[in-house]
Motif scaffolding. Structure first.
Motif, short mmCIF file in Angstrom:
data_model
loop_
_atom_site.label_atom_id
_atom_site.label_comp_id
_atom_site.label_asym_id
_atom_site.label_seq_id
_atom_site.Cartn_x
_atom_site.Cartn_y
_atom_site.Cartn_z
N LEU A 141 0.83 -1.20 0.00
CA LEU A 141 0.00 0.00 0.00
C LEU A 141 0.87 1.25 0.00
CD1 LEU A 141 -2.82 1.23 0.13
CD2 LEU A 141 -2.71 1.04 2.63
N SER A 142 1.94 1.23 0.77
CA SER A 142 2.84 2.38 0.85
C SER A 142 3.44 2.72 -0.51
CB SER A 142 3.95 2.11 1.86
OG SER A 142 4.83 3.21 1.96
N THR A 143 3.81 1.69 -1.26
CA THR A 143 4.38 1.91 -2.60
C THR A 143 3.36 2.58 -3.51
OG1 THR A 143 5.85 0.00 -2.40
CG2 THR A 143 5.34 0.76 -4.62
N THR A 144 2.12 2.10 -3.46
CA THR A 144 1.06 2.69 -4.29
C THR A 144 0.79 4.13 -3.87
OG1 THR A 144 0.01 0.53 -4.63
CG2 THR A 144 -1.37 2.47 -4.96
N LEU A 145 0.73 4.38 -2.58
CA LEU A 145 0.40 5.71 -2.10
C LEU A 145 1.51 6.73 -2.36
CD1 LEU A 145 -1.47 4.93 1.24
CD2 LEU A 145 -2.41 5.34 -1.04
N ASP A 146 2.75 6.27 -2.42
CA ASP A 146 3.84 7.17 -2.80
C ASP A 146 3.61 7.70 -4.22
OD1 ASP A 146 5.26 7.07 -0.44
OD2 ASP A 146 6.58 5.43 -1.09
N VAL A 147 3.19 6.80 -5.10
CA VAL A 147 2.91 7.22 -6.49
C VAL A 147 1.69 8.13 -6.52
CG1 VAL A 147 2.40 6.43 -8.82
CG2 VAL A 147 3.95 5.10 -7.38
N TYR A 148 0.66 7.77 -5.75
CA TYR A 148 -0.52 8.62 -5.67
C TYR A 148 -0.15 10.04 -5.26
CZ TYR A 148 -4.28 5.08 -6.04
OH TYR A 148 -5.16 4.14 -6.49
N ASP A 149 0.69 10.17 -4.25
CA ASP A 149 1.06 11.50 -3.75
C ASP A 149 1.75 12.31 -4.84
OD1 ASP A 149 1.02 13.16 -1.25
OD2 ASP A 149 3.17 13.23 -1.67
N ILE A 151 1.31 11.87 -8.16
CA ILE A 151 0.25 12.20 -9.15
C ILE A 151 -0.60 13.37 -8.65
CG2 ILE A 151 -1.89 11.36 -10.20
CD1 ILE A 151 -0.60 8.56 -10.25
N LEU A 152 -0.97 13.31 -7.38
CA LEU A 152 -1.86 14.33 -6.82
C LEU A 152 -1.15 15.65 -6.55
CD1 LEU A 152 -3.80 11.90 -4.49
CD2 LEU A 152 -4.77 13.15 -6.43
N GLY A 153 0.16 15.66 -6.69
CA GLY A 153 0.88 16.92 -6.64
C GLY A 153 0.78 17.68 -7.96
N LYS A 154 0.29 17.01 -9.00
CA LYS A 154 0.19 17.61 -10.33
C LYS A 154 -1.26 17.89 -10.73
CE LYS A 154 4.26 14.94 -11.75
NZ LYS A 154 4.74 13.87 -12.66
N GLN A 155 -2.19 17.25 -10.07
CA GLN A 155 -3.61 17.41 -10.42
C GLN A 155 -4.45 17.21 -9.18
OE1 GLN A 155 -3.20 14.35 -13.39
NE2 GLN A 155 -4.40 12.87 -12.18
N LYS A 156 -5.70 17.64 -9.24
CA LYS A 156 -6.55 17.66 -8.06
C LYS A 156 -7.05 16.27 -7.67
CE LYS A 156 -10.35 20.38 -6.14
NZ LYS A 156 -11.39 21.41 -6.42
N PHE A 157 -7.38 15.46 -8.67
CA PHE A 157 -7.90 14.11 -8.41
C PHE A 157 -7.10 13.09 -9.20
CE2 PHE A 157 -11.51 16.98 -7.59
CZ PHE A 157 -11.83 16.59 -6.30
N LEU A 158 -7.42 11.82 -9.03
CA LEU A 158 -6.58 10.77 -9.59
C LEU A 158 -6.62 10.67 -11.11
CD1 LEU A 158 -7.07 7.98 -6.92
CD2 LEU A 158 -5.00 9.30 -7.38
N GLY A 189 1.35 11.46 2.78
CA GLY A 189 1.88 12.59 2.01
C GLY A 189 0.88 13.72 1.97
N PRO A 190 1.31 14.96 1.81
CA PRO A 190 0.40 16.10 1.85
C PRO A 190 -0.60 16.13 0.71
CG PRO A 190 2.59 16.79 1.15
CD PRO A 190 2.72 15.38 1.61
N ASN A 191 -0.19 15.75 -0.48
CA ASN A 191 -1.11 15.76 -1.61
C ASN A 191 -2.17 14.66 -1.45
OD1 ASN A 191 0.50 17.79 -2.95
ND2 ASN A 191 1.95 16.15 -3.40
N LEU A 192 -1.73 13.51 -0.98
CA LEU A 192 -2.63 12.40 -0.73
C LEU A 192 -3.66 12.77 0.34
CD1 LEU A 192 -3.12 9.30 -1.31
CD2 LEU A 192 -1.73 8.89 0.72
N ALA A 193 -3.18 13.39 1.43
CA ALA A 193 -4.08 13.78 2.52
C ALA A 193 -5.10 14.80 2.05
CB ALA A 193 -3.27 14.33 3.68
N ARG A 194 -4.66 15.77 1.26
CA ARG A 194 -5.57 16.78 0.73
C ARG A 194 -6.66 16.14 -0.11
NH1 ARG A 194 -6.55 17.31 -4.41
NH2 ARG A 194 -4.32 17.21 -4.85
#
Length: 219
Positions: A141-149, A151-158, A189-194
């Protein structure tokens, strides 16, 4: 004929997500409560609709559909111009939704499901927690969420800057885990949390958690 939703009234899992989509799309429905403890899902009548004997199921004027993710796609397509647009209008935009939804199904959900089994289901059944499985699932899960964070630093949603089904599908299992104290989505991560805080703060979701699933909700 009003759409019928066969589900448990507790707003969690796939049933809760389907009810959430119906609320976002402002689609009236009748809730048909399926009492799993009384084996309502194993009756001949129910198995004729869902051969695996699971919820949710919808009946839209004779059209029967089961499996939560498939059900969510159906009203998003049929009522595209009603309520919240959960699918982009362009081919490219929809392809990006399917891309993000595939990652949820193949990477995010399996890890969440393992954690849910070990940290929620097994203790309630009096079974021991397999810490090896927990450690492995948290790493996945951590590996996936690192990538999510990232991605979400560049756009609002997935899937872009629009809230879509790709974001909705993450509500199937993650909220239940968070309620048991595993709240990695707001700490990784901050982007993930937002993003996650925005998803779980949507009015329809907040009301579902407070009121449960009801026929033709007034939101």
């Amino acid at each position: 004929m009003v759409l019928k939703l066969y589900a448990a009234p507790i707003a969690r899992g796939s049933s809760g997500v389907v009810a959430f989509v119906l609320a976002e799309k402002q689609i009236p429905f009748e809730l048909i409560v399926v009492d799993m403890s009384a084996n309502d899902h194993k009756t001949a009548e129910f198995l004729a609709m869902h051969p695996f004997g699971q919820v949710p199921v919808i009946n839209d004027d004779g059209f029967i559909l089961y499996e939560g993710r498939a059900i969510c796609r159906y009203p998003a397509e049929k009522y595209a111009d009603q309520g919240t647009p959960l699918l982009p209008p362009t081919l490219e935009g929809r392809a990006l939704v399917e891309q993000a939804a595939s990652i949820e199904y193949a990477n995010f959900y399996p890890a969440i499901a393992k954690l849910g089994m070990e940290l929620v289901a097994n203790p309630r059944r009096g079974l021991p927690v397999n810490q090896v499985v927990v450690t492995q699932a948290l790493a996945e899960l951590s590996t996936t969420l690192d990538v999510y964070d990232t991605i979400l630093g560049k756009q609002k949603f997935l899937a872009g800057d629009q809230f879509t089904l790709a974001d909705v599908f993450h509500l199937i299992a993650a909220p239940r885990l968070a309620s048991e104290g595993v709240d990695i989505l707001t700490t990784k991560g901050p982007n993930l949390a937002r993003w996650w805080n925005e998803v779980i703060s949507r009015l329809a979701w907040v009301r579902l958690q407070a009121e449960g699933i009801k026929s033709t909700p007034s939101w």
